[in-house]
Design an enzyme around this catalytic site. Structure first.
Site, short mmCIF file in Angstrom:
data_model
loop_
_atom_site.label_atom_id
_atom_site.label_comp_id
_atom_site.label_asym_id
_atom_site.label_seq_id
_atom_site.Cartn_x
_atom_site.Cartn_y
_atom_site.Cartn_z
N SER A 14 0.82 -1.22 0.00
CA SER A 14 0.00 0.00 0.00
C SER A 14 0.86 1.27 0.00
CB SER A 14 -0.89 0.01 1.24
OG SER A 14 -1.63 -1.19 1.32
N THR A 41 0.38 -6.74 1.38
CA THR A 41 -0.47 -7.50 2.31
C THR A 41 -1.95 -7.22 2.09
OG1 THR A 41 1.30 -7.40 3.93
CG2 THR A 41 -0.89 -7.94 4.75
N CYS A 42 -2.31 -5.96 1.98
CA CYS A 42 -3.73 -5.60 1.94
C CYS A 42 -4.43 -6.28 0.76
CB CYS A 42 -3.87 -4.08 1.83
SG CYS A 42 -5.58 -3.55 1.82
N CYS A 47 -6.66 -7.10 3.81
CA CYS A 47 -7.99 -6.46 3.77
C CYS A 47 -8.91 -7.05 2.71
CB CYS A 47 -7.88 -4.97 3.47
SG CYS A 47 -6.32 -4.17 3.84
N LYS A 50 -9.71 -10.93 2.90
CA LYS A 50 -10.40 -11.07 4.19
C LYS A 50 -11.85 -10.64 4.08
CE LYS A 50 -10.73 -7.60 6.59
NZ LYS A 50 -9.94 -6.95 7.60
N GLY A 175 -6.51 -11.83 20.31
CA GLY A 175 -7.71 -11.10 20.71
C GLY A 175 -7.88 -9.83 19.92
N TYR A 177 -8.10 -7.73 15.87
CA TYR A 177 -9.09 -7.79 14.79
C TYR A 177 -8.87 -8.97 13.85
CZ TYR A 177 -6.02 -5.66 11.23
OH TYR A 177 -5.01 -5.41 10.32
N GLU A 181 -11.93 -11.45 13.09
CA GLU A 181 -12.45 -11.54 11.73
C GLU A 181 -12.39 -12.98 11.22
OE1 GLU A 181 -11.58 -6.95 10.33
OE2 GLU A 181 -10.11 -8.48 9.82
N ARG A 198 -4.76 -14.39 25.67
CA ARG A 198 -4.03 -14.30 26.95
C ARG A 198 -4.61 -13.21 27.86
NH1 ARG A 198 1.35 -11.11 24.75
NH2 ARG A 198 0.12 -9.39 24.01
N ARG A 204 -8.45 -5.08 22.98
CA ARG A 204 -7.84 -4.08 23.86
C ARG A 204 -7.84 -2.74 23.13
NH1 ARG A 204 -2.32 -3.29 24.48
NH2 ARG A 204 -2.03 -4.83 22.87
N ASP A 302 3.51 -0.20 7.62
CA ASP A 302 3.60 -1.09 8.78
C ASP A 302 5.02 -1.25 9.31
OD1 ASP A 302 0.94 -1.46 8.38
OD2 ASP A 302 1.02 -3.64 8.17
N THR A 310 -4.01 0.13 6.04
CA THR A 310 -3.70 0.48 4.66
C THR A 310 -3.82 1.97 4.34
OG1 THR A 310 -3.95 -1.63 3.61
CG2 THR A 310 -4.73 0.24 2.36
N ALA A 340 -12.04 -0.32 11.92
CA ALA A 340 -13.18 -1.25 11.92
C ALA A 340 -12.70 -2.67 12.16
CB ALA A 340 -13.91 -1.19 10.59
N HIS A 434 -34.62 8.28 7.48
CA HIS A 434 -35.41 7.22 8.10
C HIS A 434 -35.91 6.23 7.06
CE1 HIS A 434 -37.90 5.49 11.22
NE2 HIS A 434 -38.92 5.49 10.37
N GLU A 439 -29.52 7.20 11.94
CA GLU A 439 -30.32 8.35 12.37
C GLU A 439 -30.26 8.52 13.89
OE1 GLU A 439 -34.71 7.99 11.93
OE2 GLU A 439 -34.33 5.92 11.38
C1 LIG Z 1 -5.35 -10.47 7.64
C2 LIG Z 1 -5.18 -8.99 7.53
C3 LIG Z 1 -6.27 -8.18 7.36
C4 LIG Z 1 -6.13 -6.81 7.26
N1 LIG Z 1 -7.24 -6.05 7.11
C5 LIG Z 1 -7.13 -4.70 7.02
C6 LIG Z 1 -8.29 -3.89 6.84
O1 LIG Z 1 -9.41 -4.38 6.77
N2 LIG Z 1 -8.11 -2.55 6.73
C7 LIG Z 1 -6.87 -1.97 6.80
O2 LIG Z 1 -6.77 -0.75 6.67
N3 LIG Z 1 -5.76 -2.71 6.97
C8 LIG Z 1 -5.87 -4.06 7.10
N4 LIG Z 1 -4.73 -4.83 7.25
C9 LIG Z 1 -3.43 -4.15 7.38
C10 LIG Z 1 -2.87 -3.75 6.01
O3 LIG Z 1 -2.81 -4.89 5.20
C11 LIG Z 1 -1.50 -3.15 6.19
O4 LIG Z 1 -1.58 -2.07 7.11
C12 LIG Z 1 -0.93 -2.60 4.87
O5 LIG Z 1 -0.87 -3.61 3.91
C13 LIG Z 1 0.44 -2.01 5.11
O6 LIG Z 1 0.99 -1.58 3.90
P1 LIG Z 1 2.58 -1.48 3.72
O7 LIG Z 1 2.80 -0.80 2.42
O8 LIG Z 1 3.18 -0.90 4.93
O9 LIG Z 1 3.09 -2.98 3.69
P2 LIG Z 1 2.61 -4.26 2.85
O10 LIG Z 1 1.31 -4.04 2.20
O11 LIG Z 1 2.76 -5.40 3.77
O12 LIG Z 1 3.69 -4.36 1.69
C14 LIG Z 1 5.02 -4.66 1.94
C15 LIG Z 1 5.58 -5.38 0.74
O13 LIG Z 1 6.99 -5.43 0.85
C16 LIG Z 1 7.43 -6.69 0.34
N5 LIG Z 1 8.78 -6.93 0.88
C17 LIG Z 1 9.12 -7.14 2.19
N6 LIG Z 1 10.46 -7.24 2.32
C18 LIG Z 1 10.98 -7.09 1.08
C19 LIG Z 1 12.32 -7.07 0.56
N7 LIG Z 1 13.38 -7.19 1.35
N8 LIG Z 1 12.47 -6.90 -0.76
C20 LIG Z 1 11.41 -6.76 -1.60
N9 LIG Z 1 10.14 -6.74 -1.17
C21 LIG Z 1 9.93 -6.89 0.15
C22 LIG Z 1 6.37 -7.66 0.79
O14 LIG Z 1 6.37 -8.83 0.00
C23 LIG Z 1 5.11 -6.82 0.61
O15 LIG Z 1 4.53 -7.01 -0.66
C24 LIG Z 1 -4.84 -6.21 7.33
C25 LIG Z 1 -3.72 -7.03 7.50
C26 LIG Z 1 -3.88 -8.39 7.60
C27 LIG Z 1 -2.67 -9.26 7.79
#
Ligand SMILES: Cc1cc2nc3c(=O)[nH]c(=O)nc-3n(C[C@H](O)[C@H](O)[C@H](O)COP(=O)(O)OP(=O)(O)OC[C@H]3O[C@@H](n4cnc5c(N)ncnc54)[C@H](O)[C@@H]3O)c2cc1C
Length: 457
Positions: A14, A41-42, A47, A50, A175, A177, A181, A198, A204, A302, A310, A340, A434, A439
């Site tokens: 992201s 990840t997202c 996201c 999921k 415990g 999200y 989920e 735990r 929390r 992250d 995201t 959420a 309504h 509302e």
């Molecule tokens: C199950 C789950 C559900 C989620 N649901 C939500 C949601 O509903 N809403 C929400 O807002 N957020 C949600 N999130 C969190 C969200 O996915 C992350 O906050 C977001 O993806 C973070 O973006 P980022 O760019 O920091 O990292 P990421 O999206 O994790 O991207 C990092 C990328 O870097 C790559 N990478 C890592 N190390 C290297 C390297 N050395 N060389 C090359 N590439 C590398 C990885 O492969 C990855 O593709 C969820 C997360 C999970 C695990």
């Protein structure tokens, strides 16, 4: 010294994708390096898949109440169909991300990158060395798995999206999200689901009414909760996994999932050798402009351990590019972020919880609890909760908390007036729509209760 690029982004998730595109649109020569799949990840295992799974799991609730609306249904669920269709959608999104980057002129390098210095990276596979005026670390995080005997028998959210078959029962440790989920998903798809945590209560840092309300509603949906206990060891027992709990109890489960938090992807990335300071949790330490202790290296998303969502990663990536490539310093405000939990029922929140607000000064608390209209024709006992917390006597709205259908959509909209510093009178001025659940937020008359001098009155 001439560099190969103006910017090298490590990680096409992201934050990295947004930063790369904005920087390229500002005329920078940009490469983005991704070791897994573009989208991060997202899109690939967070996201998006999921929420698709949550949608799938909610059909069971609809089938349950369908009879009271006159429907007769016979429903069967096929897990491989869901996984296949989800994969198709994720592949479509990944393509869209790739073409978005390419059309902005960003070069995509599909490999692992390691930082070699303030301006250098090494491509893992072929050892190629590349340099850039700026590096952006946007490597995200990974699921943390407790170091216990047999942990390899469990799975995390990464694998949950590709299970070959649904287990007949599942134990989910955590415990937060992600745990809740997935408990929603598994329970809705007919899996006997237990959450083990735990702490004393799930979620929390959320408002207490949401915590207890969600727990009760999930219990009613068949999810079991075990508190103040952890998993001590896993073992193989035929097709089952035998679980040893910290209180000495042992029980078999069809599957065990760890949703025990996430850690920043900073290991073996070469950051410390390059002089980048990490926090004690292994995240990259940054200032408000996402700059690390090495001036040419920035980090967003992250991996910085700020707010792991995201839209926050996207905003940080955008503001980084704006700051560095448009000479317009912009710092992300992390103070008022809605969040959420796409459980069933859904939970969403923005601003201060009741407990936090009560320590800040005198407050009024408005609470509505009712059966959502969709449940009124059925036996479903699921209730909805809306809570508005304001400074005393019609002052500024400090927090909004919702449990029930559409909670996340409501909170997304509530984020606008809260960001503008709206008061109770501003909410009241809005004409009610309504029949809706929302509302209630604009028709509260007297507070349900108040806090004066920190005491509930
Ligand atoms: C199950 C789950 C559900 C989620 N649901 C939500 C949601 O509903 N809403 C929400 O807002 N957020 C949600 N999130 C969190 C969200 O996915 C992350 O906050 C977001 O993806 C973070 O973006 P980022 O760019 O920091 O990292 P990421 O999206 O994790 O991207 C990092 C990328 O870097 C790559 N990478 C890592 N190390 C290297 C390297 N050395 N060389 C090359 N590439 C590398 C990885 O492969 C990855 O593709 C969820 C997360 C999970 C695990």
């Amino acid at each position: 010294m001439a560099h190969d690029y103006d910017l090298i982004v490590i990680g096409a998730g992201s934050g990295g994708v947004r930063a790369a595109r904005v920087a390229a649109n500002r005329g920078a020569r940009v490469a983005i390096i991704e070791e897994y799949r573009v989208g991060g990840t997202c899109v690939i295992r967070g996201c998006v898949p999921k929420k698709l799974f949550v949608y799938a799991s909610r059909f069971s609730d609809l089938f349950e109440i369908a009879g009271s609306f006159g429907w007769t249904t016979t429903a069967e669920f096929d897990w491989p169909t869901l996984v296949r269709n989800k994969d198709k959608e994720i592949a479509r999104l990944e393509k869209a991300y790739v073409s978005g980057l390419e059309s902005a002129g960003v070069e995509i390098i599909r490999d692992r990158a390691v930082v070699t210095g303030p301006n250098g990276v090494r491509i893992a596979r072929d050892g190629r060395k590349l340099s850039a005026r700026y590096l952006l670390v946007a490597t995200g995080g990974h699921p943390h798995v407790p170091d216990i005997p047999g942990h390899e028998l469990g799975f995390t959210s990464n694998e949950a999206f590709h299970l070959e078959r649904l287990p007949h029962s599942v134990l989910i440790e955590g415990g937060g999200y992600v745990a809740l989920e997935f408990a929603t998903i598994f329970a809705g798809l007919g899996v006997d689901t237990t959450v083990i945590y735990r702490g004393r209560r799930i979620l929390r840092s959320f408002d207490d009414d949401l915590r207890t309300g969600l727990e009760a509603a999930m219990q009613e949906r068949g999810v079991k909760f075990i508190y103040e206990t952890t998993i001590r060891a896993l073992g193989k027992q035929g097709d089952e996994i035998s679980v040893q709990f910290s209180d000495g109890v042992e029980a078999p489960f069809g599957g065990v999932m760890f949703a025990t938090g996430r850690r920043a992807n900073t290991r073996d990335l070469g950051l410390e050798q390059a002089g980048v300071t990490l926090t004690d949790r292994g995240a990259v330490e940054v200032d408000k402009y996402s700059q690390t202790s090495v001036p040419s290296i920035y980090a967003v998303g992250d991996v910085t351990g700020r707010v792991e969502l995201t839209p926050v990663a996207i905003r940080e990536g955008w503001y980084f590019a704006e700051t560095v490539f448009n000479h317009n310093p912009m710092a992300v405000d992390h103070s008022l972020i809605g969040t959420a939990v796409f459980a069933e029922p859904e939970v969403a929140t923005i601003g201060l919880t009741e407990a936090e607000a009560a320590t800040h000064g005198d407050i009024d608390v408005y609470v509505a609890r009712f059966r959502p209209m969709i449940n009124t024709l059925s036996d479903s006992l699921q209730r909805m909760l809306l809570k508005l917390i304001t400074a005393a006597d019609g002052g500024k709205v400090l927090g909004v908390h919702v449990l029930g259908p559409g909670a996340a959509e409501l909170i997304q909209m509530a984020a606008i007036p809260l960001g503008m510093g709206a008061t109770k009178a501003d909410f009241d001025r809005a004409m009610a729509m309504h029949p809706t659940a929302g509302e209630e937020l604009v028709t509260f008359k007297a507070p349900s209760y108040r806090y004066r001098g920190g005491a509930k009155v």
